[in-house]
Design a protein around this motif. Structure first.
Motif, PDB file in Angstrom:
ATOM      1  N   LYS A  89      -6.665  -2.621   5.902  1.00 62.68           N
ATOM      2  CA  LYS A  89      -8.310  -2.751   6.012  1.00 62.68           C
ATOM      3  C   LYS A  89      -9.101  -1.526   6.824  1.00 62.68           C
ATOM      4  O   LYS A  89     -10.141  -1.187   6.487  1.00 62.68           O
ATOM      5  CB  LYS A  89      -8.385  -4.043   6.675  1.00 62.68           C
ATOM      6  N   PHE A  96     -10.413   0.621   1.751  1.00 64.81           N
ATOM      7  CA  PHE A  96     -10.439  -0.455   0.717  1.00 64.81           C
ATOM      8  C   PHE A  96      -9.249  -0.706  -0.073  1.00 64.81           C
ATOM      9  O   PHE A  96      -8.481   0.214  -0.124  1.00 64.81           O
ATOM     10  CB  PHE A  96     -11.462  -0.033  -0.097  1.00 64.81           C
ATOM     11  N   PRO A  97      -9.284  -1.876  -0.592  1.00 64.93           N
ATOM     12  CA  PRO A  97      -8.072  -1.907  -2.039  1.00 64.93           C
ATOM     13  C   PRO A  97      -8.480  -1.039  -2.866  1.00 64.93           C
ATOM     14  O   PRO A  97      -9.626  -0.384  -2.991  1.00 64.93           O
ATOM     15  CB  PRO A  97      -8.464  -3.437  -2.271  1.00 64.93           C
ATOM     16  N   GLY A  98      -7.721  -0.771  -3.732  1.00 67.07           N
ATOM     17  CA  GLY A  98      -8.081   0.259  -4.991  1.00 67.07           C
ATOM     18  C   GLY A  98      -7.536   1.635  -4.367  1.00 67.07           C
ATOM     19  O   GLY A  98      -6.470   1.795  -3.817  1.00 67.07           O
ATOM     20  N   TYR A 132      -3.614  -5.632   2.406  1.00 71.55           N
ATOM     21  CA  TYR A 132      -3.971  -4.288   2.257  1.00 71.55           C
ATOM     22  C   TYR A 132      -4.088  -3.702   3.753  1.00 71.55           C
ATOM     23  O   TYR A 132      -4.469  -4.585   4.709  1.00 71.55           O
ATOM     24  CB  TYR A 132      -5.055  -4.120   1.164  1.00 71.55           C
ATOM     25  N   THR A 156      -8.210   5.246  -3.062  1.00 77.38           N
ATOM     26  CA  THR A 156      -8.963   6.194  -1.970  1.00 77.38           C
ATOM     27  C   THR A 156      -8.246   7.684  -2.009  1.00 77.38           C
ATOM     28  O   THR A 156      -7.031   7.761  -2.009  1.00 77.38           O
ATOM     29  CB  THR A 156      -8.846   5.743  -0.673  1.00 77.38           C
ATOM     30  N   GLN A 171      -2.586  -1.234  -3.024  1.00 84.08           N
ATOM     31  CA  GLN A 171      -3.745  -0.129  -2.414  1.00 84.08           C
ATOM     32  C   GLN A 171      -3.109   1.387  -2.560  1.00 84.08           C
ATOM     33  O   GLN A 171      -1.917   1.580  -1.993  1.00 84.08           O
ATOM     34  CB  GLN A 171      -3.966  -0.429  -0.988  1.00 84.08           C
ATOM     35  N   TRP A 172      -3.870   2.278  -2.910  1.00 86.01           N
ATOM     36  CA  TRP A 172      -3.545   3.604  -3.032  1.00 86.01           C
ATOM     37  C   TRP A 172      -4.171   4.562  -2.204  1.00 86.01           C
ATOM     38  O   TRP A 172      -5.244   4.800  -2.573  1.00 86.01           O
ATOM     39  CB  TRP A 172      -3.174   4.319  -4.371  1.00 86.01           C
ATOM     40  N   ILE A 173      -3.763   5.430  -1.347  1.00 85.29           N
ATOM     41  CA  ILE A 173      -4.224   6.314  -0.396  1.00 85.29           C
ATOM     42  C   ILE A 173      -3.739   7.729  -0.687  1.00 85.29           C
ATOM     43  O   ILE A 173      -2.488   7.891  -0.529  1.00 85.29           O
ATOM     44  CB  ILE A 173      -4.220   5.957   0.971  1.00 85.29           C
ATOM     45  N   PHE A 181       0.926  -1.197   0.040  1.00 81.41           N
ATOM     46  CA  PHE A 181       0.234   0.066   0.061  1.00 81.41           C
ATOM     47  C   PHE A 181       0.797   1.329   0.112  1.00 81.41           C
ATOM     48  O   PHE A 181       1.986   1.177   0.373  1.00 81.41           O
ATOM     49  CB  PHE A 181      -0.877  -0.026   1.013  1.00 81.41           C
ATOM     50  N   SER A 237      -3.636   1.095  -8.980  1.00 79.11           N
ATOM     51  CA  SER A 237      -4.571   0.339  -7.804  1.00 79.11           C
ATOM     52  C   SER A 237      -5.087  -0.885  -8.101  1.00 79.11           C
ATOM     53  O   SER A 237      -5.766  -1.268  -7.292  1.00 79.11           O
ATOM     54  CB  SER A 237      -5.293   1.572  -7.628  1.00 79.11           C
TER      55      SER A 237
END
Ligand SMILES: Nc1ncnc2c1ncn2[C@@H]1O[C@H](COP(=O)(O)OP(=O)(O)OP(=O)(O)O)[C@@H](O)[C@H]1O
Ligand SMILES: Nc1ncnc2c1ncn2[C@@H]1O[C@H](COP(=O)(O)OP(=O)(O)OP(=O)(O)O)[C@@H](O)[C@H]1O
Ligand SMILES: [Mg+2]
Ligand SMILES: [Mg+2]
Lengths: 171, 152, 152, 171
Positions: D4, D23-25, D2, D27, C114-116, C84, C110
């Motif tokens: 969570k 979430f995965p993906g 990931y 954000t 996971q990308w924030i 991530f 992504s």
């Protein structure tokens, strides 16, 4: 007094002769990354600014001359004129308008490939950088009026002793 | 020498307090690390963003720090007035609200001096009297479009 | 030691070229000041923004420099993958076009990590699958709103 | 693997216990200046990050505890939990979820007003910072995956010799 017109010719990314009429009040300049916005700010500093090329984001003064990019011809000189409205005679010259012009011309000297001549003009009459500095000394162009890109970040990251030097300089 | 320093410091601090309060609705002041021997210490900023506790500059957020620093620039400019000003993306870290506050301060000041601001912020462009666009549509050459008079 | 350095440099440079090209449509590479004795010199970037002449980092514009540096961050992350990522306003200096290009690269990546991203840019918020808002409506206390699923 | 869930309690500007499902993906987090966005990033670094308080923008670790602002009560401890999905067993623990928790509690000692105790937990069982580091060593949490605010500006302003050190560190 206000800046009435900015003229650039072969300065940085401005390949053609361009005249930008300016108005009193509030003017905003916008555009994509790399389009040439900060180059306009550099053009103003080139005429008014301190002597070092670093101020106008250039290694040598000849880097300010249009380099032709990928497809065009590099120029051999660049010119910038600032035309001030002088109705209120803030600048001690008897004329309603004062034009300050600076030119850099490349000159190939044997020992210096980046040789150049630097010319200054006041209302189209030849002058020197010192003439510029003397003329503007009472006009409030004190250097604090032009804030280049990145200055705010530098101010935020300053250590307290550096920040104090700002006051020392003002005193 | 010390006398002159304090004269400048006090006058600048006055303007700084006014400017920060007008921009953010909070309070801020310039602080000397060594008030009796100013040249032995540095200068820092203590700011209280609206509705918050007072903190020193390093504890503020990115946007709060840049607003506090921009207020210092405006205060210095008030201390040493000039006929025209150029700001190159000085509103970079600000959200729309703060960029709007800076734009209205400039608008107010533009009655008695000329302001030219380079910005990508909507809030700044909306407040201006005139807008110029700079583009590089043709490769390798900047052009200027506009001079659009919003009559704002 | 030198061998290991070159192994990393070559692999990173490969990824850097790919990343910059995908982000900007131009070309860029990492350059050693002293290629035969790397530890004697530094490392710089030579970038050719789309349709322009190649230049070293200091001659680029603010936005062009930050895109070239962001590409280096992405290249290092490709070199050392992680499950991530968190980016805090890394798109700060970018115009809408470049911020959009960064957002689509993140969107592509992504799929397998996971990308924030923390951002004020419209282009970044539009591309995200989920959006959170952080506010301080009540004085002195941060709240989080949203978790809004755009199903993007 | 990931992230969570992120749980913060009395950490920096978060006065209440807050749970943020992730979430995965892709954000995105947005909000006004000073609202607490970077504090969320600091919360993640507080658990995963290196030992120095400077990394989480604090003078001392106790600065991370909610200070009450102008009107509320200052807290005496702060807690952050990171809940990882571990279905793929990237973290060498036999469980589908791994929770890493770090707590700082103020303790008044005679000689040190800023005294504190630091506690670490793995799935609610007491552990140490070294346990965290060992557990995560093969998971790719290498520090390059978290880019704090201002890092890009620092990268742009680096001198070439500093930039080369990036490669030295990777080698
Ligand atoms: N221990 C603490 N207790 C209470 N509030 C704190 C504490 N530490 C920091 N803060 C507050 O957190 C705020 C900063 O938040 P943060 O840096 O996350 O903002 P941000 O949303 O990232 O803003 P920006 O867009 O300007 O970067 C500061 O205004 C500060 O008052
Ligand atoms: N002598 C020169 N000849 C031609 N082009 C030049 C010259 N010097 C600089 N440039 C070009 O000018 C561009 C930079 O323009 P500038 O810094 O004004 O951009 P900007 O509009 O301020 O962008 P940003 O929003 O990213 O700050 C560079 O891409 C560079 O290629
Ligand atoms: Mg610029
Ligand atoms: Mg922030």
């Amino acid at each position: 007094m206000y800046l009435k017109k900015l003229e650039v010719d072969k300065f940085k990314s401005f390949s053609k002769h361009l005249t930008v009429p300016l108005f009193p009040g509030f003017t905003a300049i916008t555009g994509p990354n790399g389009s040439g916005k900060s180059n306009l700010c550099d053009a103003i500093l080139f005429v008014l600014g301190p002597k070092s090329p670093k101020t106008v984001r250039a290694g040598r003064l000849t880097d300010l001359i249009y380099n032709g990019g990928r497809s065009k011809q590099a120029a051999s000189q660049c010119k910038v004129s600032l035309v001030f409205d002088n109705e209120d005679r803030t600048i001690p010259i008897e004329s309603g308008e004062v034009t300050l012009t600076r030119v850099i011309r490349k000159v190939k000297k044997e020992n210096d490939p980046d040789g150049y001549y630097s010319y200054f003009y006041i209302n189209d009459r030849s002058a020197s950088l010192n003439d510029f500095t003397n003329l503007l000394s009472n006009s409030g162009m004190n250097g604090y009026n032009i804030i280049q890109q990145g200055t705010i970040t530098r101010l935020v990251d300053m250590v307290p002793s550096e920040r104090r030097k700002l006051i020392d300089d003002l005193a | 020498k010390k006398e002159k320093f304090f004269e400048v410091f006090d006058s600048l601090n006055e303007r700084y307090k006014e400017t920060y309060a007008a921009l953010s609705g909070g309070e801020a002041e310039l602080l000397l690390e060594n008030p009796s021997e100013p040249f032995e210490g540095g200068l820092t900023i203590k700011a209280r963003p609206k509705g918050k506790k007072a903190m020193r500059l390093p504890a503020l957020s990115g946007g709060e720090k840049s607003l506090a620093s921009l207020a210092l620039v405006f205060a210095i400019q008030k201390f040493l007035p000039s006929p025209f000003y150029v700001l190159d993306e000085a509103d970079m870290f600000l959200d729309n609200l703060n960029a709007g506050a800076v734009a209205s301060m400039i608008k107010e000041n533009s009655g008695h001096a000329q302001w030219i601001t380079i910005s990508l912020h909507e809030a700044m462009l909306k407040a201006a009297d005139h807008i110029y666009g700079v583009t590089m549509q043709e490769a390798d050459s900047s052009k200027i479009v506009g001079g659009v008079n919003l009559g704002g």
